[in-house]
Enzyme design. Structure first.
Site, PDB file in Angstrom:
ATOM      1  N   ASP A  15      -6.492 -44.846   8.974  1.00 61.10           N
ATOM      2  CA  ASP A  15      -7.710 -44.397   8.298  1.00 61.10           C
ATOM      3  C   ASP A  15      -8.951 -44.825   9.083  1.00 61.10           C
ATOM      4  OD1 ASP A  15      -5.992 -43.495   6.397  1.00 61.10           O
ATOM      5  OD2 ASP A  15      -6.545 -44.942   4.852  1.00 61.10           O
ATOM      6  N   GLU A 271      -1.487 -40.272  11.356  1.00 63.65           N
ATOM      7  CA  GLU A 271      -2.352 -39.106  11.546  1.00 63.65           C
ATOM      8  C   GLU A 271      -3.142 -39.147  12.849  1.00 63.65           C
ATOM      9  OE1 GLU A 271      -6.314 -37.241   9.338  1.00 63.65           O
ATOM     10  OE2 GLU A 271      -4.634 -37.925   8.119  1.00 63.65           O
TER      11      GLU A 271
END
Length: 366
Positions: A15, A271
């Site tokens: 994140d 990600e």
């Protein structure tokens, strides 16, 4: 404009990695960025020199929150991955929006990356706020993705040019990685994949000399556990047979890109590293973040469908992510795996990058 990005670190630094890249790209494009983060520890190695134009604020510091609440409200407020800013900051933003002195003021909910069909349906949809300090305002969903109907992926304007100038041998020498010509380079950035021991065995027994570059943290601990617990025949960190292992220190974001550029095959997770591996253009294997209800298998399948993964690459992903009882197929660095990676990169390069689309949404709000 002033952009405020709010990020809560869940785990594994992904994140923060995405939000830091976004903040830096905003600053490089002439915007002002404040990154609100509840745990900025990873920036000590991820970005030790900081970034001009980016201000990091400790979300857990009440004094910092009070100071920011006394400053002019941002033009753009970004909630990254479902986190919520402090109520007083939302109230300040709502007050400024009601005054109407900034027609481009926008509240964006930046979502997680996925190739699933719902992303195209929900991207850019409005979400009215019915309670709390932001009542009366409207958020907009922003979904990163792999198709033109989504928000795209983060990509610096000069990324391709920098990669074209990259000197692999010089970088490996600078990092004191004992690579020899003809030795296949494979990077490993993972959690604790069920097939890790099988991968080490395959590389050790294979016909091609391979150096495995293991990233710091969970990947290093996972490999060391395989070796020390006897799950693989590899007895020492120096390797066995065709396999040699180099354990890396924590890398800055630029050096993580360099690692991906240097390798013939990249194992990535989460990600941020998946996106960077796509831009590298080398064959890649993705370990998706595991979920208790196995929803990650659906997400993985959607990405493999978009990728147009050949059967061998699809089966490798199933085994690597613990999907079914699939044995680990032989890995490839050339042929269909490489062709698939290069074709995917070209498709993505033809689309607008995430920041360009985000700025367009802020400007038009439609």
């Amino acid at each position: 404009m002033q952009w405020d990005i709010f990020c809560k670190v869940i785990d594994n630094h992904g994140d923060l990695g995405v939000c830091w890249r976004l903040a830096c790209q905003l600053a490089a494009s002439g915007e002002r960025a404040r990154l609100w983060i509840d745990d900025a520890t990873a920036l000590n190695w991820m970005a030790p020199t900081g970034c001009d134009g980016v201000r990091v604020i400790d979300w857990c510091d009440p004094v910092a929150v009070q100071r920011a609440a006394a400053e002019p409200a941002p033009d753009v407020l970004i909630e990254a991955f479902g986190c919520e800013p402090a109520p007083e900051l939302i109230a300040k933003f709502a007050e400024a929006a009601a005054a109407g002195n900034a027609p481009q003021r926008a509240w964006i909910n930046l979502e997680y990356l996925s190739a699933e069909p719902y992303v195209e349906r929900l991207h850019r949809l409005p979400s009215p706020v019915f309670k709390g300090p932001g009542v009366g305002l409207t958020k907009r969903f922003f979904y990163p993705g792999f198709t033109p109907a989504t928000g795209g992926l983060l990509r610096e304007p000069d990324l391709a040019q920098r990669q074209a100038l990259f000197d692999r041998a010089r970088w490996l020498q600078a990092k004191q990685i004992p690579w020899q010509e003809g030795e296949r380079l494979v990077s490993l950035f993972c959690y604790e994949p069920p097939a890790l021991a099988a991968l080490l065995e395959q590389l050790a027994a294979g016909p091609t000399p391979t150096r495995l570059l293991v990233t710091a943290g969970r990947a290093t601990r996972a490999v060391e556990a395989c070796i020390s617990n006897g799950k693989t025949a590899t007895p020492t960190s120096s390797g066995l047979g065709a396999l040699s292992i180099s354990y890396l220190p924590y890398l800055t974001q630029p050096d993580f890109d360099h690692l991906l550029w240097a390798c013939d095959l990249n194992f990535v997770r989460g990600e941020d590293s998946l996106v960077r591996a796509h831009w590298a253009g080398a064959p890649l294997v993705w370990q998706i973040y595991p979920q208790d209800d196995d929803a990650h298998h659906t997400k993985l399948g959607a990405w493999l469908d978009w990728l147009g993964a050949p059967p061998s690459l699809r089966l490798f992903h199933h085994a690597w992510n613990g999907q079914g009882d699939t044995p680990l197929p032989p890995l490839e660095t050339q042929g269909p795996w490489r062709e698939t990676a290069l074709a995917a990169r070209e498709r993505l390069r033809a689309q607008d990058d995430l920041l360009a689309q985000l700025r367009h949404l802020v400007a038009g709000k439609s």
